[in-house]
Design a protein around this motif. Structure first.
Motif, PDB file in Angstrom:
ATOM      1  N   MET A   8      -4.828   7.563  -5.601  1.00 33.75           N
ATOM      2  CA  MET A   8      -3.988   7.696  -4.713  1.00 33.75           C
ATOM      3  C   MET A   8      -3.425   6.187  -4.396  1.00 33.75           C
ATOM      4  O   MET A   8      -4.250   5.355  -4.492  1.00 33.75           O
ATOM      5  CB  MET A   8      -4.374   8.216  -3.133  1.00 33.75           C
ATOM      6  CG  MET A   8      -4.958   9.831  -3.570  1.00 33.75           C
ATOM      7  SD  MET A   8      -5.589  10.324  -2.038  1.00 33.75           S
ATOM      8  CE  MET A   8      -7.253  10.083  -2.322  1.00 33.75           C
ATOM      9  N   HIS A   9      -2.134   6.311  -4.069  1.00 32.63           N
ATOM     10  CA  HIS A   9      -1.524   4.842  -3.524  1.00 32.63           C
ATOM     11  C   HIS A   9      -0.927   4.828  -2.180  1.00 32.63           C
ATOM     12  O   HIS A   9      -0.832   6.009  -1.613  1.00 32.63           O
ATOM     13  CB  HIS A   9      -0.419   4.371  -4.399  1.00 32.63           C
ATOM     14  CG  HIS A   9      -1.099   4.280  -5.719  1.00 32.63           C
ATOM     15  ND1 HIS A   9      -1.026   5.297  -6.588  1.00 32.63           N
ATOM     16  CD2 HIS A   9      -1.347   2.981  -6.483  1.00 32.63           C
ATOM     17  CE1 HIS A   9      -1.548   4.575  -7.830  1.00 32.63           C
ATOM     18  NE2 HIS A   9      -1.678   3.133  -7.707  1.00 32.63           N
ATOM     19  N   VAL A  10      -0.955   3.551  -1.363  1.00 35.17           N
ATOM     20  CA  VAL A  10      -0.323   3.327  -0.136  1.00 35.17           C
ATOM     21  C   VAL A  10       0.327   2.241  -0.221  1.00 35.17           C
ATOM     22  O   VAL A  10      -0.090   1.305  -0.974  1.00 35.17           O
ATOM     23  CB  VAL A  10      -1.701   3.431   1.066  1.00 35.17           C
ATOM     24  CG1 VAL A  10      -2.401   2.228   0.625  1.00 35.17           C
ATOM     25  CG2 VAL A  10      -0.988   3.352   2.419  1.00 35.17           C
ATOM     26  N   ILE A  11       1.553   2.135   0.430  1.00 36.65           N
ATOM     27  CA  ILE A  11       2.262   1.075   0.263  1.00 36.65           C
ATOM     28  C   ILE A  11       1.913  -0.072   1.846  1.00 36.65           C
ATOM     29  O   ILE A  11       1.888   0.743   2.949  1.00 36.65           O
ATOM     30  CB  ILE A  11       3.812   1.244   0.736  1.00 36.65           C
ATOM     31  CG1 ILE A  11       4.219   2.215  -0.544  1.00 36.65           C
ATOM     32  CG2 ILE A  11       4.581   0.086   0.521  1.00 36.65           C
ATOM     33  CD1 ILE A  11       4.129   1.572  -1.941  1.00 36.65           C
ATOM     34  N   VAL A  12       1.429  -1.196   1.555  1.00 37.51           N
ATOM     35  CA  VAL A  12       1.248  -2.196   2.533  1.00 37.51           C
ATOM     36  C   VAL A  12       1.875  -3.305   2.294  1.00 37.51           C
ATOM     37  O   VAL A  12       1.752  -4.086   1.396  1.00 37.51           O
ATOM     38  CB  VAL A  12      -0.394  -2.428   2.496  1.00 37.51           C
ATOM     39  CG1 VAL A  12      -0.719  -3.386   3.604  1.00 37.51           C
ATOM     40  CG2 VAL A  12      -1.244  -1.282   2.663  1.00 37.51           C
ATOM     41  N   LYS A  13       2.843  -3.635   3.383  1.00 40.21           N
ATOM     42  CA  LYS A  13       3.828  -4.897   3.310  1.00 40.21           C
ATOM     43  C   LYS A  13       4.483  -4.920   1.851  1.00 40.21           C
ATOM     44  O   LYS A  13       4.340  -5.988   1.228  1.00 40.21           O
ATOM     45  CB  LYS A  13       3.048  -5.744   3.629  1.00 40.21           C
ATOM     46  CG  LYS A  13       2.512  -5.835   5.137  1.00 40.21           C
ATOM     47  CD  LYS A  13       2.315  -7.197   5.810  1.00 40.21           C
ATOM     48  CE  LYS A  13       1.693  -6.973   7.098  1.00 40.21           C
ATOM     49  NZ  LYS A  13       1.212  -8.461   7.640  1.00 40.21           N
ATOM     50  N   ARG A  14       5.044  -3.817   1.458  1.00 45.01           N
ATOM     51  CA  ARG A  14       5.902  -3.806   0.077  1.00 45.01           C
ATOM     52  C   ARG A  14       4.760  -3.924  -0.895  1.00 45.01           C
ATOM     53  O   ARG A  14       5.353  -4.087  -2.081  1.00 45.01           O
ATOM     54  CB  ARG A  14       6.948  -4.843   0.137  1.00 45.01           C
ATOM     55  CG  ARG A  14       7.929  -4.609   1.295  1.00 45.01           C
ATOM     56  CD  ARG A  14       8.969  -5.738   1.089  1.00 45.01           C
ATOM     57  NE  ARG A  14       8.404  -7.206   1.350  1.00 45.01           N
ATOM     58  CZ  ARG A  14       8.867  -8.122   0.519  1.00 45.01           C
ATOM     59  NH1 ARG A  14       9.973  -8.119  -0.109  1.00 45.01           N
ATOM     60  NH2 ARG A  14       8.361  -9.486   0.766  1.00 45.01           N
ATOM     61  N   VAL A  15       3.632  -3.716  -1.087  1.00 47.14           N
ATOM     62  CA  VAL A  15       2.843  -3.713  -1.956  1.00 47.14           C
ATOM     63  C   VAL A  15       2.267  -2.294  -2.158  1.00 47.14           C
ATOM     64  O   VAL A  15       1.660  -2.035  -1.266  1.00 47.14           O
ATOM     65  CB  VAL A  15       1.795  -4.808  -2.051  1.00 47.14           C
ATOM     66  CG1 VAL A  15       0.975  -4.673  -3.108  1.00 47.14           C
ATOM     67  CG2 VAL A  15       2.441  -6.114  -1.786  1.00 47.14           C
ATOM     68  N   ARG A  16       2.037  -1.774  -3.484  1.00 49.56           N
ATOM     69  CA  ARG A  16       1.327  -0.508  -3.503  1.00 49.56           C
ATOM     70  C   ARG A  16      -0.259  -0.757  -3.920  1.00 49.56           C
ATOM     71  O   ARG A  16      -0.238  -1.457  -4.976  1.00 49.56           O
ATOM     72  CB  ARG A  16       2.130   0.313  -4.820  1.00 49.56           C
ATOM     73  CG  ARG A  16       1.903   1.579  -5.040  1.00 49.56           C
ATOM     74  CD  ARG A  16       2.731   2.237  -6.109  1.00 49.56           C
ATOM     75  NE  ARG A  16       1.794   3.309  -6.748  1.00 49.56           N
ATOM     76  CZ  ARG A  16       2.154   3.805  -7.759  1.00 49.56           C
ATOM     77  NH1 ARG A  16       3.307   3.310  -8.381  1.00 49.56           N
ATOM     78  NH2 ARG A  16       1.428   4.615  -8.452  1.00 49.56           N
TER      79      ARG A  16
END
Length: 84
Positions: A1-9
């Motif tokens: 799974m992925h999450v976006i944190v401050k424009r970074v995947r």
């Protein structure tokens, strides 16, 4: 799974149930263990953490720029960004 944190995947995976039986009701298990990955190879699920999956939900995370997580924009490679 992925999450976006401050424009970074960032890639993460979860092992163990979100809800666990507690007598006649189900209660939410708390994430009690986190395994951080800081290598270029993709994340794997180490057996030493898997033993806890029956009592806690385990969160595995590939650090930014490692495994299956993205590097992000080069201009954001600074201590102020990483400290957040």
């Amino acid at each position: 799974m992925h999450v976006i944190v401050k424009r970074v995947r960032l890639f993460f995976d979860v092992e163990g149930a979100k809800f666990v039986p507690d007598g006649p009701v189900m209660r939410e298990a708390c994430p009690a263990d986190a395994a951080w990955r800081a290598r270029r190879r993709p994340l794997h699920l180490p057996a030493r953490h898997s033993a806890l999956a029956d009592i806690a939900q385990i969160v595995y995370l590939d650090h930014r720029g490692n495994g299956r997580s993205e590097d992000g924009p080069r201009e954001s490679w600074n201590l102020a960004q990483w400290g957040d």
